[in-house]
Enzyme design. Structure first.
Site, PDB file in Angstrom:
ATOM      1  CG  HIS A  10      -1.830   1.181   1.275  1.00 15.05           C
ATOM      2  ND1 HIS A  10      -2.915   1.284   0.445  1.00 15.05           N
ATOM      3  CD2 HIS A  10      -1.817   2.308   2.028  1.00 15.05           C
ATOM      4  CE1 HIS A  10      -3.545   2.421   0.688  1.00 15.05           C
ATOM      5  NE2 HIS A  10      -2.899   3.069   1.649  1.00 15.05           N
TER       6      HIS A  10
ATOM      7  CB  SER B  96       2.929  -0.234   4.565  1.00 13.09           C
ATOM      8  OG  SER B  96       3.170   1.042   5.117  1.00 13.09           O
TER       9      SER B  96
ATOM     10  CD  GLU C 266     -10.458  -2.029  10.041  1.00 17.67           C
ATOM     11  OE1 GLU C 266     -10.497  -0.801  10.229  1.00 17.67           O
ATOM     12  OE2 GLU C 266     -10.254  -2.857  10.957  1.00 17.67           O
TER      13      GLU C 266
ATOM     14  CG  ASP D  91      -5.606  -0.195   2.389  1.00 21.19           C
ATOM     15  OD1 ASP D  91      -5.247  -1.178   1.724  1.00 21.19           O
ATOM     16  OD2 ASP D  91      -6.105   0.825   1.884  1.00 21.19           O
TER      17      ASP D  91
END
Length: 214
Positions: free
Chosen positions: A116, A143, A150, A152
């Site tokens: 991400h 990252s 959920e 990210d």
């Protein structure tokens, strides 16, 4: 090169677009001895450029066009069938632009990872580069994390950052973060392949030390 005792970690890579992170992984395997093997590349977009990268490398490809299964649960069931045919040790999301169902995530729990473009847990979701600039941040990054239901929010395996220049634009920052992604994604896969990463009570431990953002 792999040692004679080391079995490469088998990967299935999911993409939706250019496949630049896929290429970084392939380059790390061929040029840096990353102990992994890409078994297949699967896309939800029929003309994704990353499919051509895979074919050029001699890797099997498959297309599961999400538009043919408008119900997300049915689509993910079809995707699971294709992935499981290759029995991967790790499923790698590399620009796969789909929100996955909890059932899909649970099926690959502990062996599904994503990258991400932010320093999670900050700036989850889309348009991270513009949002970071608008907020006046001094640093931005990327990252690698385990995927959970959920969005990210899974435990972070690895991340790195760059300082934001005064003249930065969203486009220039995106380019710099892409370069960062191409470094840290293969590195995180290497740690997993070498058995250096553990999930302990929902937290990531690398080399017996918890990561800073889990």
């Amino acid at each position: 090169m792999l040692s004679s005792e080391q079995t490469p970690l088998s990967l299935v890579v999911l993409i939706s677009g250019r496949g630049s992170n896929l290429q970084a992984i392939l380059d790390a395997i061929s040029e840096e001895g990353l102990p992994a093997r890409v078994e297949a590349v699967i896309s939800n977009v029929p003309d994704a450029q990353g499919l051509l990268r895979a074919k050029k490398a001699g890797i099997p490809t498959a297309v599961k066009d999400h538009r043919k299964w408008p119900q997300r649960e049915l689509y993910d069931q079809q995707l699971i069938k294709v992935i499981d045919h290759y029995a991967p040790g790790l499923v790698v999301l590399a620009g796969f632009m789909r929100i996955l169902t909890p059932q899909f995530v649970a099926h690959y729990s502990g062996r599904l990872i994503n990258i991400h473009p932010s320093l999670l847990p900050a700036y989850r979701g889309l348009n991270t580069h513009a949002r970071v600039l608008e907020a006046g941040e001094t640093h931005h990054g990327a990252s690698v994390h385990f995927v959970t239901a959920e969005l990210d929010s899974g435990p972070v395996i690895h991340q790195d950052s760059v300082a934001i220049n005064r003249e930065e634009t969203a486009a220039t920052l995106q380019h710099r973060i892409h370069r960062l992604e191409h470094k840290i994604y293969p590195q995180a896969i290497r740690w997993l392949a070498e058995g250096r990463v553990e999930l302990v009570e929902g937290k990531v431990v690398v080399d017996h030390r918890p990561t800073a953002n889990t």
